[in-house]
Motif scaffolding. Structure first.
Motif, PDB file in Angstrom:
ATOM      1  N   VAL A  38       7.663   4.295   6.104  1.00 18.99           N
ATOM      2  CA  VAL A  38       6.957   2.773   5.535  1.00 18.99           C
ATOM      3  C   VAL A  38       7.310   1.692   6.566  1.00 18.99           C
ATOM      4  O   VAL A  38       8.261   1.501   7.119  1.00 18.99           O
ATOM      5  N   LEU A  39       5.984   1.334   6.999  1.00 18.18           N
ATOM      6  CA  LEU A  39       5.715   0.601   8.056  1.00 18.18           C
ATOM      7  C   LEU A  39       5.688  -0.929   7.493  1.00 18.18           C
ATOM      8  O   LEU A  39       5.179  -1.278   6.327  1.00 18.18           O
ATOM      9  N   GLU A  40       6.333  -2.004   8.381  1.00 17.04           N
ATOM     10  CA  GLU A  40       6.223  -3.305   8.204  1.00 17.04           C
ATOM     11  C   GLU A  40       4.662  -3.548   8.178  1.00 17.04           C
ATOM     12  O   GLU A  40       3.984  -3.203   9.188  1.00 17.04           O
TER      13      GLU A  40
ATOM     14  N   LEU B  99      -0.831  -1.180  14.820  1.00 15.23           N
ATOM     15  CA  LEU B  99      -0.883   0.268  15.215  1.00 15.23           C
ATOM     16  C   LEU B  99      -2.206   0.739  14.410  1.00 15.23           C
ATOM     17  O   LEU B  99      -2.390   2.047  14.463  1.00 15.23           O
ATOM     18  N   LEU B 100      -2.860   0.036  13.794  1.00 17.20           N
ATOM     19  CA  LEU B 100      -4.037   0.346  12.921  1.00 17.20           C
ATOM     20  C   LEU B 100      -3.691   1.311  12.101  1.00 17.20           C
ATOM     21  O   LEU B 100      -4.486   2.449  11.964  1.00 17.20           O
ATOM     22  N   ALA B 101      -2.514   1.463  11.494  1.00 20.22           N
ATOM     23  CA  ALA B 101      -2.059   2.745  10.565  1.00 20.22           C
ATOM     24  C   ALA B 101      -2.090   2.055   9.222  1.00 20.22           C
ATOM     25  O   ALA B 101      -1.944   1.068   8.700  1.00 20.22           O
TER      26      ALA B 101
ATOM     27  N   VAL C 255       3.025   8.269   7.832  1.00 19.33           N
ATOM     28  CA  VAL C 255       3.058   6.834   6.969  1.00 19.33           C
ATOM     29  C   VAL C 255       2.794   7.143   5.535  1.00 19.33           C
ATOM     30  O   VAL C 255       1.760   7.564   5.216  1.00 19.33           O
ATOM     31  N   VAL C 256       3.698   6.645   4.651  1.00 16.67           N
ATOM     32  CA  VAL C 256       3.475   6.811   3.198  1.00 16.67           C
ATOM     33  C   VAL C 256       3.443   5.706   2.523  1.00 16.67           C
ATOM     34  O   VAL C 256       3.127   5.342   1.399  1.00 16.67           O
TER      35      VAL C 256
ATOM     36  N   ALA D 153       0.908  -1.300   0.019  1.00 16.75           N
ATOM     37  CA  ALA D 153      -0.161  -0.083   0.123  1.00 16.75           C
ATOM     38  C   ALA D 153       0.744   1.283  -0.113  1.00 16.75           C
ATOM     39  O   ALA D 153       1.886   1.136   0.588  1.00 16.75           O
ATOM     40  N   GLY D 154       0.485   2.163  -0.675  1.00 22.20           N
ATOM     41  CA  GLY D 154       1.173   3.541  -0.468  1.00 22.20           C
ATOM     42  C   GLY D 154       2.452   3.575  -1.473  1.00 22.20           C
ATOM     43  O   GLY D 154       2.434   2.706  -2.550  1.00 22.20           O
ATOM     44  N   HIS D 155       3.330   4.306  -1.376  1.00 25.49           N
ATOM     45  CA  HIS D 155       4.509   4.404  -2.095  1.00 25.49           C
ATOM     46  C   HIS D 155       5.716   4.391  -1.276  1.00 25.49           C
ATOM     47  O   HIS D 155       5.828   4.497   0.002  1.00 25.49           O
TER      48      HIS D 155
END
Length: 379
Positions: free
Chosen positions: A132-134, A141-143, A160-161, A119-121
């Motif tokens: 960028v989150l794992e 984190l519900l992010a 969060v990107v 998701a995202g870039h």
């Protein structure tokens, strides 16, 4: 033997459609089983897909900031390295949830241990506070892309990107820190450096770790993680799903083999008159059994080899998830064994069922027994 071959050749010329049907049926069964094996591995072990597509590192080392990690690339058995990347520990909070994380400074996606975006870039220099989150950490984190995270103990806020899958050990509250990729400028005070090593021999991780400790010194390495540890943790989460899919696959295998067995039995029953003629002109029961067994084994072997070759050559080009599954399966350690075992197993099963039907054909009398006539005037 010559008479057996001549009869088999004559039967093939007379019943080409039946022979083609048996070859295609065997090829379909083998191809379906091979594709099912690929899908099984794809569905029950997504970690392997991420590791294969992202060229995962077999060993990850957390070293002291002053360690000379450039020496690791020159070690025997090291194919490529990722990093070193600056790293710092932190605690992030979002929507009432908190998680201990590792901030890793990465300017661009590495060629080894590459995260796969879901998701995202990826990180962008125009968003200096972007991260960028794992994927496991993002769920905890519900992010999602666009959300803002707060670093505990500071007034710092991170955006969060993107969210990405990683083949490294996943986030576990209280046990394993979550992984967060950020620009190097977002890690102002690193307390460690992280380097990943991709090996030419995946089974040589213990030896590679020992060499790294020898080169850098025991005090320079603080944390070590290997691909076998990450794989064991990931596979445990999908064990029940693997058992369920395995049961369905076993049922499909039995059904397919019974269908082929029925087709062969029907074909032999349709040749009872020919079998009687063969025995009348001097064929022994053993010769009758042998001619049918060899004939159907040849059909099965031809179909199995064709299916295995086509699946290996063209399976990866199938569009969608099926092609991705075959591509991942071809990179697994047990791929060659499965590619050999599935066709051999199908051919052996067909040989066993054909032998049973051919044994019954060998007991057919030389002269067909006429049907009993009904009583005159009866219904």
């Amino acid at each position: 033997m010559r008479a057996t071959l001549r009869w088999a050749h004559s039967d093939l010329r007379t019943h080409r459609g039946e022979a083609l049907f048996l070859v295609l049926a065997t090829a379909g069964v083998v191809a379906s089983l091979l594709l099912a094996t690929a899908l099984f591995g794809y569905a029950t072990n997504p970690w392997q897909r991420v590791f294969t597509q992202g060229r995962g590192a077999h060993v990850w080392l957390h070293t002291a900031p002053t360690a000379d990690t450039a020496k690791l690339a020159a070690l025997d058995g090291v194919e490529a390295v990722a990093g070193p990347f600056p790293s710092a520990s932190a605690t992030l909070a979002s929507r009432g949830s908190r998680a201990a994380v590792e901030l890793r400074g990465v300017s661009e996606q590495p060629s080894v241990g590459r995260p796969l975006l879901t998701a995202g870039h990826w990180l962008d220099a125009t968003v200096p506070d972007g991260v960028v989150l794992e994927s496991g950490l993002a769920r905890a984190l519900l992010a999602q892309p666009g959300d803002t995270l707060t670093e505990a103990g500071t007034a710092r806020r991170l955006t969060v990107v993107g969210v990405a899958d990683s083949a490294e050990p996943r986030y576990r509250p209280g046990e394993q820190r979550g992984l967060v990729w950020a620009l190097p400028s977002a890690v102002p005070a690193p307390d460690a450096r992280v380097i990943g090593m991709r090996l030419t021999d995946p089974e040589g991780t213990d030896y590679a770790v020992q060499r790294a400790v020898t080169v850098l010194g025991a005090g320079a390495i603080g944390e070590v993680s290997t691909w076998t540890q990450a794989r064991a943790e990931a596979q445990g989460d999908y064990r029940l799903l693997g058992q369920v899919l395995g049961l369905f696959g076993l049922g499909a295998l039995i059904a397919a083999c019974l269908a082929v067995h029925g087709a062969i039995g029907t074909r032999i029953r349709g040749h009872l008159r020919d079998i009687s003629v063969l025995k009348a002109i001097g064929f022994t029961p053993g010769q009758v059994v042998r001619v049918f067994l060899l004939q159907h084994l040849a059909y099965a072997l031809l179909g199995a080899v064709a299916a295995a070759a086509l699946t290996e050559a063209l399976g990866e080009r199938v569009p969608g998830r099926l092609g991705d599954a075959v591509g991942v399966w071809q990179g697994l350690p047990g791929h060659a064994m499965a590619l050999f075992a599935v066709p051999v197993g199908v051919v052996l099963f067909i040989g066993a069922t054909t032998g049973l039907a051919a044994w019954r054909a060998g007991r057919v009398p030389p002269v067909p027994v006429p049907r009993p006539a009904g009583p005159a005037g009866g219904r």
